[in-house]
Design a protein around this motif. Structure first.
Motif, short mmCIF file in Angstrom:
data_model
loop_
_atom_site.label_atom_id
_atom_site.label_comp_id
_atom_site.label_asym_id
_atom_site.label_seq_id
_atom_site.Cartn_x
_atom_site.Cartn_y
_atom_site.Cartn_z
N GLU A 1 -6.94 15.24 -0.04
CA GLU A 1 -8.35 14.36 -0.27
C GLU A 1 -8.69 13.26 0.51
N GLY A 2 -7.35 12.92 1.45
CA GLY A 2 -7.60 11.66 2.24
C GLY A 2 -7.49 10.57 1.45
N ARG A 3 -6.78 10.49 0.25
CA ARG A 3 -6.50 9.31 -0.36
C ARG A 3 -5.30 8.66 -0.18
N PHE A 4 -4.27 9.41 0.32
CA PHE A 4 -2.98 9.12 0.80
C PHE A 4 -2.52 9.82 2.14
N THR A 5 -1.71 9.18 2.95
CA THR A 5 -0.75 9.74 3.87
C THR A 5 0.46 9.92 3.42
N ARG A 6 1.16 10.79 4.05
CA ARG A 6 2.58 11.03 3.72
C ARG A 6 3.56 11.24 4.88
N GLU A 7 4.66 10.44 4.78
CA GLU A 7 5.82 10.30 5.71
C GLU A 7 6.88 10.76 5.29
N GLY A 8 7.55 11.80 5.97
CA GLY A 8 8.70 12.39 5.14
C GLY A 8 8.57 13.46 4.09
N ARG A 9 9.38 13.95 3.46
CA ARG A 9 9.20 14.89 2.52
C ARG A 9 10.19 14.90 1.25
N GLY A 10 9.80 15.34 0.03
CA GLY A 10 10.29 15.19 -1.07
C GLY A 10 10.49 13.94 -1.77
N ARG A 11 11.71 13.56 -2.05
CA ARG A 11 12.04 12.46 -2.90
C ARG A 11 12.07 11.13 -1.75
N LYS A 12 12.30 11.58 -0.41
CA LYS A 12 12.67 10.71 0.51
C LYS A 12 11.27 10.22 1.32
N GLY B 1 0.65 -1.22 0.04
CA GLY B 1 -0.05 0.02 -0.03
C GLY B 1 0.96 1.37 -0.17
N THR B 2 2.19 1.21 -0.29
CA THR B 2 2.87 2.43 0.03
C THR B 2 3.58 2.74 -1.60
N VAL B 3 3.68 4.00 -1.54
CA VAL B 3 4.27 4.42 -2.82
C VAL B 3 5.78 5.20 -2.35
N ASP B 4 6.90 4.84 -2.98
CA ASP B 4 8.05 5.41 -2.82
C ASP B 4 8.37 6.83 -3.53
N ALA B 5 8.53 7.91 -2.97
CA ALA B 5 8.41 9.01 -3.84
C ALA B 5 9.67 9.32 -4.64
N GLY B 6 10.88 8.52 -4.10
CA GLY B 6 12.11 8.58 -5.12
C GLY B 6 11.72 7.91 -6.41
N ARG C 1 4.50 17.39 -6.96
CA ARG C 1 4.12 17.94 -5.72
C ARG C 1 2.90 18.42 -5.54
N LEU C 2 2.36 18.94 -6.47
CA LEU C 2 0.84 19.30 -6.40
C LEU C 2 -0.02 18.26 -6.48
N CYS C 3 0.21 17.05 -7.26
CA CYS C 3 -0.82 15.98 -7.31
C CYS C 3 -0.68 15.33 -5.92
N VAL C 4 0.63 15.08 -5.30
CA VAL C 4 0.72 14.35 -3.93
C VAL C 4 -0.02 15.22 -3.21
N LYS C 5 0.12 16.45 -2.84
CA LYS C 5 -0.68 17.41 -2.16
C LYS C 5 -2.02 17.15 -2.19
N ARG C 6 -2.84 17.30 -3.40
CA ARG C 6 -4.16 17.19 -3.53
C ARG C 6 -4.46 15.78 -2.94
N LEU C 7 -3.68 14.64 -3.34
CA LEU C 7 -4.17 13.33 -2.87
C LEU C 7 -4.30 13.20 -1.29
N VAL C 8 -3.41 13.89 -0.94
CA VAL C 8 -3.15 13.93 0.68
C VAL C 8 -4.31 14.56 1.20
#
Length: 299
Positions: free
Chosen positions: A59-70, A28-33, A50-57
């Motif tokens: 909207e509650g479709r994804f959570t994000r741990e860390g920043r950028g490519r990491k 269920g994870t996506v590696d940002a790198g 970046r904008l797409c990830v921000k929208r998905l987060v």
């Protein structure tokens, strides 16, 4: 691999949102790198990602741990619906290709007269019929060469309009002076447009297989990029296909050849050794497509 060596003609544009869904792994994870690397190969900018990830987060479709490519994105719910094939639809296509689903000569017809006051329900019922591969004969009358009465009835019941729908079958369908099944199919479904999509899929799959057979070992990002592009091409060809029985189609039908080439390309892509000998978790996309295009037993 020089990404420009892969086929460009007819390649569908891949939305950034679809790319994120395509890279969801089995856990269920996506590696940002990986996401940024594949997006770059597809011609997307970091800002788009970046904008797409921000929208998905948001909207509650994804959570994000860390920043950028990491960063690591985690799907809150199953996010593969946007890219996963309808396995039943795809398997039926391959059964047809192998001669395991011959036409019984029966046309399935659906007539409905939903009042204007129920326009939303009427449009939804019409959309269901079209999605299932039915074609309009005239106002309020649709026909399919496949037995789709069960899902049509289920949708009509869900919409509360079942009492307005008539279900019937016929082995003697005629439009004007045309009663030949193959001529009827050519008149009711856009076969040339469907065939053209399959020709594009065949061209991409052929070039992809040739590159995999002769090119250098792909990086992980390049392998994922080809997988996403192949999945997008396959979906682009399959989604509008009503899967008419071979008895109703011009022969040879490009859909059969394109599906065979796509299956061969997908098999080769999945069998690639990991770049630099370092295995990485594969997206769920690999399993979903491999399962869907598995040939029928004994074939």
């Amino acid at each position: 691999m020089n990404h420009g060596d892969t086929p460009e003609t007819g390649r569908p544009e891949i939305p950034t949102r679809l790319l994120v869904h395509a890279l969801v792994r089995e856990d269920g994870t996506v590696d940002a790198g990986e996401l940024y690397a594949v997006a770059g190969l597809l011609g997307m900018t970091d800002q788009q990602v970046r904008l797409c990830v921000k929208r998905l987060v948001t909207e509650g479709r994804f959570t994000r741990e860390g920043r950028g490519r990491k960063a690591v994105l985690r799907a809150v719910a199953d996010a593969t619906g946007a890219v996963a094939p309808d396995a039943g639809h795809v398997r039926h296509a391959y059964r047809q290709d192998h001669g395991l689903a011959p036409w019984d000569g029966i046309w399935h017809l659906f007539a409905f007269a939903v009042p204007e006051s129920r326009r939303t329900a009427r449009d939804a019922l019409r959309g269901t019929l079209l999605h299932l591969g039915a074609a309009p004969v005239q106002g309020g009358l649709y026909v399919s060469a496949n037995p789709i009465a069960e899902p049509v009835e289920a949708q009509a019941r869900h919409l509360g309009v079942l009492d307005t729908v008539t279900f019937l079958t016929s082995t003697d369908l005629r439009m004007g002076d045309t009663g030949d099944p193959r001529r009827l199919a050519a008149a009711m479904w856009p076969l040339e447009e469907i065939a053209a999509r399959y020709e594009q899929l065949a061209a991409f799959a052929t070039a992809c297989a040739r590159h995999l057979a002769s090119g250098p070992r792909l990086s992980g990002a390049e392998r994922l990029t080809l997988a996403v592009e192949l999945a997008a091409e396959f979906t682009r060809a399959m989604e509008p296909d009503p899967l008419l029985p071979p008895e109703l189609l011009p022969q040879p039908w490009p859909g059969s050849r394109a599906r065979r080439l796509a299956q061969e390309c997908w098999t080769a892509l999945r069998a690639l050794p990991a770049a630099h000998g370092t295995p990485t978790p594969l997206p769920r996309l690999f399993r979903l497509y491999s399962d869907a295009v598995t040939p029928p037993d004994g074939q």
